[in-house]
Design a protein around this motif. Structure first.
Motif, PDB file in Angstrom:
ATOM      1  N   GLN A   1      -9.092  -1.677  -2.892  1.00 63.29           N
ATOM      2  CA  GLN A   1      -8.124  -2.567  -3.516  1.00 63.29           C
ATOM      3  C   GLN A   1      -8.375  -2.600  -5.013  1.00 63.29           C
ATOM      4  OE1 GLN A   1      -7.569  -6.303  -1.557  1.00 63.29           O
ATOM      5  NE2 GLN A   1      -5.838  -6.848  -2.858  1.00 63.29           N
TER       6      GLN A   1
ATOM      7  N   GLU B   1      -9.885   9.167   5.154  1.00 63.90           N
ATOM      8  CA  GLU B   1      -9.143   8.273   4.261  1.00 63.90           C
ATOM      9  C   GLU B   1     -10.103   7.246   3.693  1.00 63.90           C
ATOM     10  OE1 GLU B   1      -5.011   6.339   4.868  1.00 63.90           O
ATOM     11  OE2 GLU B   1      -6.448   4.796   5.458  1.00 63.90           O
TER      12      GLU B   1
ATOM     13  N   GLU C   1     -10.001   3.907   0.934  1.00 62.77           N
ATOM     14  CA  GLU C   1      -9.074   3.036   0.205  1.00 62.77           C
ATOM     15  C   GLU C   1      -9.838   1.907  -0.456  1.00 62.77           C
ATOM     16  OE1 GLU C   1      -4.749   2.130   1.297  1.00 62.77           O
ATOM     17  OE2 GLU C   1      -5.911   0.555   2.296  1.00 62.77           O
TER      18      GLU C   1
ATOM     19  N   THR D   1      -6.021   5.130  -2.961  1.00 67.98           N
ATOM     20  CA  THR D   1      -6.370   5.756  -1.688  1.00 67.98           C
ATOM     21  C   THR D   1      -6.585   7.252  -1.886  1.00 67.98           C
ATOM     22  OG1 THR D   1      -4.967   4.153  -0.549  1.00 67.98           O
ATOM     23  CG2 THR D   1      -5.641   6.086   0.713  1.00 67.98           C
TER      24      THR D   1
ATOM     25  N   LYS E   1      -7.033  10.685   0.456  1.00 69.56           N
ATOM     26  CA  LYS E   1      -6.920  11.237   1.803  1.00 69.56           C
ATOM     27  C   LYS E   1      -7.330  12.698   1.755  1.00 69.56           C
ATOM     28  CE  LYS E   1      -3.332   8.250   3.674  1.00 69.56           C
ATOM     29  NZ  LYS E   1      -2.311   8.201   4.720  1.00 69.56           N
TER      30      LYS E   1
ATOM     31  N   PHE F   1      -3.593  -0.732  -4.250  1.00 63.45           N
ATOM     32  CA  PHE F   1      -4.661   0.067  -3.661  1.00 63.45           C
ATOM     33  C   PHE F   1      -4.703   1.458  -4.272  1.00 63.45           C
ATOM     34  CE2 PHE F   1      -3.048  -2.969  -0.642  1.00 63.45           C
ATOM     35  CZ  PHE F   1      -4.191  -3.573  -0.142  1.00 63.45           C
TER      36      PHE F   1
END
Length: 158
Positions: free
Chosen positions: A68, A64, A66, A50, A52, A48
């Protein structure tokens, strides 16, 4: 998406007998700016990317996002990360209607164990297991992005 979570130190390994799942995590940070972090994570056989945002005033909520990605993409991105890759085993433990994610850190952070619980609202109540210790929500030294820069084993009498 807004992530709402609280973090706690863990006082014993008793949670291991209560786990419903566990897996290894390897993660690095492409960016650890105070306004945002960009993380690459390999979680068992998934990966992943991500992003934030900065936490709010209570330090319980933050943006957040995210996505894949492939393991190959993650492995290549890990080579570009800032110093300090995080290695840990994550255990999932059900407590009432909530799932605690307990991270047992390895490498330079060995000896540190942190539990997180995700909530649907900041002041939501939840059952606190016996092994849950001091709350460290908002203490930035326990953020993974900071543990990658200043690992637990470098803390002296802190």
């Amino acid at each position: 998406m807004i992530e709402i979570e609280r973090k706690f130190l863990v006082t014993s390994l008793d949670f291991i007998t209560e786990k419903s799942n566990s897996y290894t995590i390897k993660q690095g940070f492409l960016n650890t700016h105070p306004e945002r972090t960009v993380r690459v994570r390999i979680k068992d056989k998934s990966a992943f990317l991500t992003i934030k945002g900065k936490p709010n005033a209570s330090h319980r909520s933050r943006f957040e996002w995210e996505k894949q990605i492939t393991i190959t993409e993650a492995e290549n991105l890990l080579k570009l990360c800032e110093r300090g890759v995080i290695d840990k085993t994550r255990y999932e433990v059900q407590s009432g209607s909530h799932t605690f994610e307990i991270d047992v850190f390895e490498g330079d952070n060995k000896g540190l164990t942190i539990a997180e619980v995700e909530l649907s609202e900041e002041n939501e109540t939840f059952l606190k297991p016996d092994w849950l210790g001091e709350e460290v929500t908002g203490d930035t030294k326990y953020y993974n992005s900071q543990l990658s820069k200043t690992p637990f084993n470098t803390w002296i009498n802190d």
